[in-house]
Enzyme design. Structure first.
Site, PDB file in Angstrom:
ATOM      1  CG  ASP A 191       0.159   4.902   6.157  1.00 17.54           C
ATOM      2  OD1 ASP A 191       0.228   4.570   4.957  1.00 17.54           O
ATOM      3  OD2 ASP A 191      -0.893   5.302   6.679  1.00 17.54           O
ATOM      4  CG  HIS A 192       0.201   0.298   4.463  1.00 15.20           C
ATOM      5  ND1 HIS A 192      -0.630  -0.699   4.903  1.00 15.20           N
ATOM      6  CD2 HIS A 192      -0.547   1.437   4.477  1.00 15.20           C
ATOM      7  CE1 HIS A 192      -1.828  -0.211   5.162  1.00 15.20           C
ATOM      8  NE2 HIS A 192      -1.809   1.083   4.914  1.00 15.20           N
ATOM      9  CG  ASN A 196      -1.831   1.227   1.246  1.00 15.58           C
ATOM     10  OD1 ASN A 196      -1.417   2.316   0.852  1.00 15.58           O
ATOM     11  ND2 ASN A 196      -3.053   1.058   1.718  1.00 15.58           N
ATOM     12  CG  ASN A 206      -7.840  -1.321   5.640  1.00 14.51           C
ATOM     13  OD1 ASN A 206      -6.964  -0.862   6.367  1.00 14.51           O
ATOM     14  ND2 ASN A 206      -8.195  -0.741   4.504  1.00 14.51           N
ATOM     15  CD  GLU A 252      -4.922   4.247   0.891  1.00 15.85           C
ATOM     16  OE1 GLU A 252      -5.557   5.313   0.751  1.00 15.85           O
ATOM     17  OE2 GLU A 252      -4.380   3.906   1.957  1.00 15.85           O
ATOM     18  CG  ASP A 302      -0.332  -4.028   4.269  1.00 11.22           C
ATOM     19  OD1 ASP A 302      -0.954  -3.512   3.335  1.00 11.22           O
ATOM     20  OD2 ASP A 302      -0.080  -3.442   5.354  1.00 11.22           O
ATOM     21  CG  ASP A 338      -4.488  -2.061   3.408  1.00 10.19           C
ATOM     22  OD1 ASP A 338      -4.832  -2.733   4.402  1.00 10.19           O
ATOM     23  OD2 ASP A 338      -4.444  -0.818   3.410  1.00 10.19           O
TER      24      ASP A 338
END
Length: 293
Positions: free
Chosen positions: A282-283, A37, A184, A64, A253, A182
């Site tokens: 951030d991933h 991501n 989530n 994303e 992930d 991802d």
DNA sequence: ATGGCTATCCCTGATAGA
């Protein structure tokens, strides 16, 4: 489900330490599948190109993108020796699969008649050579869900159901298939830095985990968790509060594989270095390697 | 735990993410 593959020794000690033939030579027919991501492909272009150069993955699944198709850096990707199947949208979401070879078929979202404008899912199938089944690579950016009980939460749960239906409709459990992205959802408490703080929180709630379980019930194996039952393996850390320095992360992930593909898995690792330095996502990328017969 | 970061576009504030 019994799957015979085990972690190589010296975990995280280097670049896939198990990937030698015992004489120092590299194992042949090794393919790498990565999920990442990137939190805006435009903001992450330099990092992504360096990653392609360094890791040379066979399949790089992105989530994303945060831009329409025409904003995707296709020229740079092609110059790096890859082709890309892109499914973007303005500002939000967006997924892509970069690969060294061209797919024989590609599909975007579920085609299930639901009016859903979010670009969150792309699936591509590749011919891998004589004597080997075609490989399907699925890349998903699962809905965030915002908060438990919200409209977005219901949408998230339904999205998992739609994915399971897509799998049932288009594939068989004995296909050579990877479902990555991802998700989530942190599948279990070991995947959460502080399960008490995160109890029944978005990403950890029972209904989300049940929804994930329903998808996994198609016949999928969590390759990282299978190899490393005790390693948290976080892949996301909040930008705030210096979460990465404190290793306050979540493992969301994921790289799932059907049994026939999971048997070929030789290692999975999280590239934590990508979370360091200037302008990280951030991933972190999650990298799995498979030894084809 | 209010927010704390980072990214987007209706761009100097709102929205979303996780």
């Amino acid at each position: 489900m019994s799957v015979k593959f085990t972690a190589p020794s010296g975990r995280f000690g280097g670049h896939f330490p198990g990937f030698t033939d015992g004489t120092g030579g590299l194992t042949k027919n090794l393919i790498k599948i990565v999920t990442w991501n990137v939190n805006s492909v435009g903001q992450r272009l330099d990092r992504m190109l360096a990653f392609l150069e360094r890791e040379a993955p066979d399949f790089l699944c992105l989530q994303e993108l945060k831009g329409a198709d025409e904003k995707f850096p296709m020229e740079a990707v092609v110059a790096a020796g890859y082709q890309a199947e892109v499914f973007g949208q303005k500002a939000y979401n967006g997924v892509a699969i970069l690969s060294k070879i061209k797919p024989v078929s590609v599909s975007r979202n579920f085609g299930d008649g639901v009016d859903d404008p979010a670009a969150r899912f792309i699936s591509a199938t590749y011919e891998m050579g004589v004597g080997i089944k075609p490989l399907t690579v699925m890349c998903g950016y699962f809905p965030n869900g915002q908060s438990i009980g919200s409209e977005k939460y219901i949408y998230k749960l339904e999205w998992f159901q739609r994915l399971r239906k897509y799998l049932d409709t288009h594939h068989k459990p004995d296909d050579l298939l990877a479902l990555v992205g991802d998700f989530n959802v942190a599948p279990a408490d070991i995947d959460v830095y502080d399960p008490v703080v995160w109890r029944e929180h978005i990403h950890t709630s029972i209904r989300e985990r049940q929804a994930l379980h329903q998808v996994v019930g198609f016949g999928l194996i969590d390759t990282f968790r299978h190899l490393y039952p005790d390693d948290p393996g976080y892949s996301w850390w909040d930008y705030r509060q210096m979460s990465f320095l404190q290793n306050k992360g979540l493992r969301i992930d994921l790289i799932y594989a059907t049994a026939s593909l999971a048997e070929l898995c030789r290692d999975v690792r999280v590239d934590r270095n990508e979370r360091k330095g200037e302008k990280p996502s951030d991933h972190a990328p999650v990298i799995a390697a498979f030894e084809l017969p």
